[in-house]
Design a protein around this motif. Sequence first.
Motif, short mmCIF file in Angstrom:
data_model
loop_
_atom_site.label_atom_id
_atom_site.label_comp_id
_atom_site.label_asym_id
_atom_site.label_seq_id
_atom_site.Cartn_x
_atom_site.Cartn_y
_atom_site.Cartn_z
N ASN A 117 -15.81 13.10 -5.24
CA ASN A 117 -15.59 12.11 -6.66
C ASN A 117 -14.07 12.36 -6.69
O ASN A 117 -13.63 12.01 -7.86
N TYR A 118 -13.25 12.38 -5.50
CA TYR A 118 -11.90 12.28 -5.66
C TYR A 118 -11.09 11.88 -4.33
O TYR A 118 -11.89 11.91 -3.45
N VAL A 119 -9.96 11.33 -4.23
CA VAL A 119 -9.48 10.84 -3.00
C VAL A 119 -7.71 11.39 -3.17
O VAL A 119 -7.40 11.83 -4.27
N MET B 12 -2.01 -2.03 2.05
CA MET B 12 -2.70 -1.30 2.98
C MET B 12 -3.95 -1.12 2.40
O MET B 12 -4.45 -0.71 1.47
N THR B 13 -5.25 -1.26 3.20
CA THR B 13 -6.33 -1.05 2.64
C THR B 13 -6.79 0.37 2.55
O THR B 13 -6.04 1.19 3.00
N HIS B 14 -7.85 0.81 1.89
CA HIS B 14 -8.15 1.91 1.59
C HIS B 14 -8.42 2.74 2.85
O HIS B 14 -8.11 3.89 3.04
N LEU B 15 -9.07 2.00 3.89
CA LEU B 15 -9.38 2.83 5.15
C LEU B 15 -8.29 3.27 5.96
O LEU B 15 -8.02 4.14 6.52
N ILE B 16 -7.31 2.24 5.92
CA ILE B 16 -5.84 2.40 6.62
C ILE B 16 -5.28 3.61 5.98
O ILE B 16 -4.43 4.43 6.42
N LEU B 17 -5.24 3.56 4.68
CA LEU B 17 -4.55 4.54 3.83
C LEU B 17 -5.24 5.94 3.85
O LEU B 17 -4.53 7.09 4.12
N LYS B 18 -6.61 5.75 4.04
CA LYS B 18 -7.27 7.12 4.49
C LYS B 18 -6.99 7.73 5.68
O LYS B 18 -6.71 8.99 5.77
N GLU B 19 -6.75 7.09 6.57
CA GLU B 19 -6.44 7.54 8.01
C GLU B 19 -4.93 7.86 8.00
O GLU B 19 -4.42 8.91 8.42
N HIS B 20 -4.07 7.04 7.22
CA HIS B 20 -2.76 7.62 7.16
C HIS B 20 -2.71 8.90 6.53
O HIS B 20 -1.99 9.74 6.85
N LEU B 21 -3.54 8.98 5.46
CA LEU B 21 -3.34 10.33 4.60
C LEU B 21 -3.66 11.29 5.22
O LEU B 21 -3.27 12.51 5.52
N GLU C 23 -9.86 8.42 -12.54
CA GLU C 23 -8.25 8.28 -12.84
C GLU C 23 -7.60 7.27 -12.08
O GLU C 23 -6.44 6.95 -12.34
N LEU C 24 -8.56 6.64 -11.25
CA LEU C 24 -7.70 5.80 -10.20
C LEU C 24 -7.62 4.06 -10.69
O LEU C 24 -8.78 3.79 -11.71
N PRO C 25 -6.49 3.40 -10.75
CA PRO C 25 -6.61 2.16 -11.24
C PRO C 25 -7.21 1.28 -10.56
O PRO C 25 -7.86 0.15 -11.18
N GLU C 26 -7.69 1.42 -9.09
CA GLU C 26 -8.52 0.44 -8.44
C GLU C 26 -9.82 1.14 -8.14
O GLU C 26 -10.13 2.34 -8.45
N LYS C 27 -10.96 0.29 -7.81
CA LYS C 27 -12.09 0.53 -7.53
C LYS C 27 -12.40 0.85 -6.24
O LYS C 27 -11.97 0.42 -5.30
N VAL C 28 -13.06 2.13 -6.08
CA VAL C 28 -13.21 2.46 -4.50
C VAL C 28 -14.78 2.71 -4.38
O VAL C 28 -15.38 3.09 -5.18
N SER C 29 -15.36 1.89 -3.34
CA SER C 29 -16.75 2.04 -2.86
C SER C 29 -17.13 3.33 -2.49
O SER C 29 -16.13 4.23 -1.82
N ASP C 30 -18.31 3.49 -2.65
CA ASP C 30 -18.95 4.96 -2.37
C ASP C 30 -18.69 5.20 -0.77
O ASP C 30 -18.40 6.21 -0.30
N LYS C 31 -18.87 3.99 0.09
CA LYS C 31 -18.69 4.26 1.63
C LYS C 31 -17.40 4.41 1.87
O LYS C 31 -17.19 5.17 3.00
#
Length: 360
Positions: free
Chosen positions: A292-294, A1-10, A310-318
């Motif tokens: 500065n959080y998700v 699941m991509t970050h964008l999809i995860l963000k929408e799901h969240l 604290e995230l194991p993966e890198k998240v882009s600013d966008k």
Amino acid sequence: MTHLILKEHLTEKRFNSLNMADLQDFKQESECIYKSERYSVRDNGAVLRHSLERKRPRPTDNNWTFGKLNIKTGYLEIASERVHRIVATAFHGEAPTKEHVADHIDTNRQNNRPVNLRWVTRLENILLNPITARRIELICGSVEEFLADPSKFRDKFPDPNYEWMCAVSAEEAQISLKRMLSWAKSDKPLQGGSLGEWIYNREITENPPAALPNYIISKTPNAAQRVIFNFEDKPNEYPSTPQVFEGDPLTAYNECLIKGAVFFRNHNGEYVVVKSGFSKDKRILCILTRANYVYREQKNGEWQPVPVAELPEKVSDKELSHSLAIVTYEDGLFVHGKAETGFHPTEELEELFDDYIQGL
């Protein structure tokens, strides 16, 4: 699941979990036909699409819902149809013309209660857009000057997409002006848009009320924050607020706004500085910030804010939520506010930031 999809799901899951109980919290129910579909609609913004006669029910049929959040637009939808237009049709009748749009009075695109919706013309809708209103102010001097005679400003807008506004008749422009002034004088004044501030602040200036300042004291010394909803707003921290300074207060504040520095902190986490600049008249300091959080789903199924570090993966600013803040200096305090309430894509906030500081 991509970050964008995860963000929408969240976002959708959090929205539904917070509002599931509200589905049954309503006082009035109505029905309407919208684009050949029959809907039942409640005054809390919930909708139910009825199944077609002699047809098998579709997945979204016969269930009450506030809609699915479209993360790209900020609107709630049911089967790709925008819920707010359905609600407006059920409680305010069909749109007077095909060009009319359903406007969210409080600028919150997820507040689809009928009292928060109204049909507006194409001209009124674009004037209520903060970016367009700001451009009109920059090009025409003020919104009221533009509305006095739109034809005067033909060929003044560099973007051809705005040319149609100057072809609007003076009569239509004056009708729109009167309608918006009427809204500003009502018990639901426009908030969050440049035009709303222009109208509402003018009313306050001409008829100053005997009332408390519309801000509360923040947790950080020398800092206050503009009231957005009511005086029950919780105070935030603004760690970059100057405590000792000489000369112009806003200039001193701007010198503290280093990229990546914490701009504000609340119970969810921190927003950090992306960039800052002054309005043309130097009276407003404008700051584009990012979260500065998700949110991440925990083992118990709850979603909690997690700092980016604290995230194991890198998240882009966008991919992170952004916010556009403005700071003024009033009554010996740095007063913090939002340039816009409600949902606004990062690209739109970037554009609005550029409009605020145009002329630097």
